[in-house]
Design an enzyme around this catalytic site. Sequence first.
Site, short mmCIF file in Angstrom:
data_model
loop_
_atom_site.label_atom_id
_atom_site.label_comp_id
_atom_site.label_asym_id
_atom_site.label_seq_id
_atom_site.Cartn_x
_atom_site.Cartn_y
_atom_site.Cartn_z
CE LYS A 140 80.61 -7.38 -89.43
NZ LYS A 140 81.78 -8.05 -89.55
N GLY A 198 86.95 -9.86 -84.93
CA GLY A 198 86.92 -11.27 -85.47
C GLY A 198 87.54 -12.47 -84.32
CB ILE A 229 90.05 -10.10 -80.35
CG1 ILE A 229 91.19 -9.82 -81.24
CG2 ILE A 229 90.41 -9.48 -78.87
CD1 ILE A 229 91.27 -8.04 -81.48
CE LYS A 249 83.85 -5.80 -87.20
NZ LYS A 249 84.81 -5.74 -88.10
N1 LIG Z 1 84.57 -12.59 -93.27
C1 LIG Z 1 84.93 -12.26 -92.01
O1 LIG Z 1 86.02 -12.20 -91.56
C2 LIG Z 1 83.95 -11.77 -91.12
C3 LIG Z 1 82.56 -11.83 -91.32
N2 LIG Z 1 81.87 -11.42 -90.52
C4 LIG Z 1 80.33 -11.70 -90.48
O2 LIG Z 1 79.81 -13.00 -90.91
C5 LIG Z 1 78.81 -13.25 -91.71
C6 LIG Z 1 79.18 -13.73 -92.92
O3 LIG Z 1 80.38 -13.13 -93.70
P1 LIG Z 1 81.04 -13.89 -94.74
O4 LIG Z 1 81.21 -15.43 -94.40
O5 LIG Z 1 82.27 -13.19 -94.75
O6 LIG Z 1 80.15 -13.71 -95.96
P2 LIG Z 1 80.18 -14.62 -97.32
O7 LIG Z 1 79.42 -13.75 -98.17
O8 LIG Z 1 81.53 -15.43 -97.37
O9 LIG Z 1 79.29 -15.92 -96.92
C7 LIG Z 1 77.89 -15.77 -96.83
C8 LIG Z 1 77.06 -16.85 -97.03
O10 LIG Z 1 75.86 -16.62 -96.80
C9 LIG Z 1 75.07 -17.39 -97.67
N3 LIG Z 1 73.94 -16.51 -98.14
C10 LIG Z 1 73.55 -15.29 -98.07
N4 LIG Z 1 72.38 -15.00 -97.95
C11 LIG Z 1 71.61 -16.16 -98.00
C12 LIG Z 1 70.37 -16.51 -98.22
N5 LIG Z 1 69.44 -15.65 -98.18
N6 LIG Z 1 70.10 -17.92 -98.32
C13 LIG Z 1 71.02 -18.58 -97.94
N7 LIG Z 1 72.31 -18.44 -97.81
C14 LIG Z 1 72.67 -17.21 -98.02
C15 LIG Z 1 75.91 -16.87 -99.12
O11 LIG Z 1 75.52 -17.63 -100.24
P3 LIG Z 1 75.99 -17.31 -101.58
O12 LIG Z 1 77.30 -18.05 -101.55
O13 LIG Z 1 75.01 -18.07 -102.50
O14 LIG Z 1 76.14 -15.86 -101.78
C16 LIG Z 1 77.24 -17.21 -98.51
O15 LIG Z 1 77.76 -18.51 -98.68
C17 LIG Z 1 78.53 -11.50 -92.03
O16 LIG Z 1 77.35 -11.31 -91.11
C18 LIG Z 1 79.94 -10.90 -91.58
O17 LIG Z 1 79.74 -9.50 -91.48
C19 LIG Z 1 81.94 -11.36 -89.10
C20 LIG Z 1 83.59 -11.41 -88.50
C21 LIG Z 1 84.44 -11.50 -89.68
N1 LIG Z 2 84.81 -6.93 -92.87
C1 LIG Z 2 85.15 -7.15 -91.49
C2 LIG Z 2 85.08 -8.61 -91.18
C3 LIG Z 2 85.16 -8.70 -89.90
O1 LIG Z 2 84.52 -8.37 -89.09
C4 LIG Z 2 86.55 -6.64 -91.38
O2 LIG Z 2 87.34 -6.42 -92.16
O3 LIG Z 2 86.80 -6.25 -90.21
#
Ligand SMILES: NC(=O)C1=CN([C@@H]2O[C@H](COP(=O)(O)OP(=O)(O)OC[C@H]3O[C@@H](n4cnc5c(N)ncnc54)[C@H](OP(=O)(O)O)[C@@H]3O)[C@@H](O)[C@H]2O)C=CC1
Ligand SMILES: N[C@@H](CC=O)C(=O)O
Length: 546
Positions: free
Chosen positions: A216, A245, A247, A316
Amino acid sequence: MEGMSSVYATSDGKFLIQGDVIRLGGDKLSSIGDKIQAAENKKYLADLNIKDLLVYPAQVKSRLKVLKYVISHGHVVNNLYRRWKVSGVVQTVVLHLIKPLLVLRFHLQVCDVKPVRLAILGLGTVGGGALKLLQENAAEIRRRTGREIEITHVGTRRPRPDLNLPASIKQSADLLDIVRQPDVDVVVEVMGGIHPAYEVMMEAIKHGKQVVTANKALLAEHGNELFKAADDHHVQVAFEAAVAGGIPIIKVIREGLAANKIEWLAGIINGTGNFILTEMSEKGRAFADVLKEAQELGYAEADPTFDVEGIDAAHKLTILASCAFGIPLQFDKVYTEGITKITAQDVKYAEELGYKIKHLGIARRSSKGIELRVHPTLIPEEELLANVNGVKNAVLVQANAVGPTLYYGAGAGAGPTASAVVADVVDIVRDIIYTEDGSGTIPQLAFEALSDLHILSSDEMTTGYYLRLNAEDQTGVLADVTTILSRTGISIDAIMQQPRLKDLIPIVILTDPIVESKMNEAIAQIQALPAIHGEIVRIRLELLDN
Ligand SMILES: NC(=O)C1=CN([C@@H]2O[C@H](COP(=O)(O)OP(=O)(O)OC[C@H]3O[C@@H](n4cnc5c(N)ncnc54)[C@H](OP(=O)(O)O)[C@@H]3O)[C@@H](O)[C@H]2O)C=CC1
Ligand SMILES: N[C@@H](CC=O)C(=O)O
């Protein structure tokens, strides 16, 4: 057969059209109309290698369109050429295939049945969740799409042997290289952040890849450029997971409410913030302690100030408002306040007055323009939104035909977010199958044309207020305060004097809605009264009833 709208086929070589007829493959065509029995048509149909074909519900409405489809999908036809060793021009081959079906008022699409190939970039909470879900629910998803989904690449910053990925999935840290690969149809960007996510997504779009993202921040800040690039290259950027998330709120606003004029929406759209507020108010836990747990549970952003300072909710809201009102994404115009200044004292006083404090994102259209604001808000305790707790999110949408509707579910975490990501993948697979170029039929931001409606500044916004001031215990102070409010045109809804605290009397006032510039004027005057000490606390108040 006349008027029958759909044609179905299995990919196992046996081809079936419901109704009067049809079977192809090893068996001969039987019992169709005279025209399809014509020797010429029979020959082409009997020669088909049905394993290479799928036939789908009618999409194309005219012979001309069919031709256009065929020409734009020359690569498919070329495959048929090679396989069937058919001589002649492409159009002729396919016209022969289509001709009998047109006579019967069917429309045939010829598609490759290769799996749709994904690259997942980022294997954290969301990426790991999506990978797991695609594996666990593979059969159900295959049944929904009619097509295999194959993960061909994952993009990781560091090798991840812990994931035990099958050898068929290539792992690389070179994300730009991944999105250029020919064995990638859809790029799932779930790494987050602006850079390099922006460059990688642009490169994917330029290479004709469909994109699914949960990012986002990137969309709110650079979505206008990304969606334009996607339109120019006839691909989609799908983003259901970016808001609330699990929804499916984007689909609701973009599709389910498409007949309506949306008047306003208000939502709890940050799971981490709501989790913190709930744990603090119900269990008396400390802010930092709950935030740490939210991080461990995978709810929080990489930089958790985005959650607690309201930035994530503002991202968002930017996206929601764009889809609800058909306006460009304008993150810089969202008034943003987080949850860090909410005190236990205000939570208690609000509850005594029959309100809960929730962190809301509000987008409202009025005759003067559009309000975009994110801030803690008092809402009546009997409102459903007031009872949305923990990591749950909810969005209340007021639309002119349907009235109010409310959407509730988990706002963060691996499973719920992966559910939204994979649903987008499913939509895209369907579009790849059913539309001419996979670019989809629904405008990405819900409207064919966006309009540049005026976004109100915070001074121009109208809302009710909760004010808390600390006054010396003197006669006349309350009268001075109420006189200032009434002179500024602010009407008081409730007033409550609290027991003395450190020699000062806390006074709580609830007001009716008033334009913010007037409230600023009144607060400045009240703050200047010699009997008022400390900074006046103001929290906005919404009744959510119109
Ligand atoms: N967590 C949630 O509940 C939600 C998250 N989101 C969105 O989803 C996206 C991911 O979130 P989330 O999974 O929580 O984040 P995390 O930090 O858990 O995971 C991000 C992953 O991306 C990898 N990464 C980051 N930068 C790079 C790069 N330059 N090259 C390769 N790999 C990279 C990280 O690697 P490394 O492990 O090495 O850091 C990590 O494995 C974000 O945009 C977030 O805003 C949206 C809705 C809900
Ligand atoms: N950090 C965010 C993840 C989902 O968008 C939240 O807590 O809502």
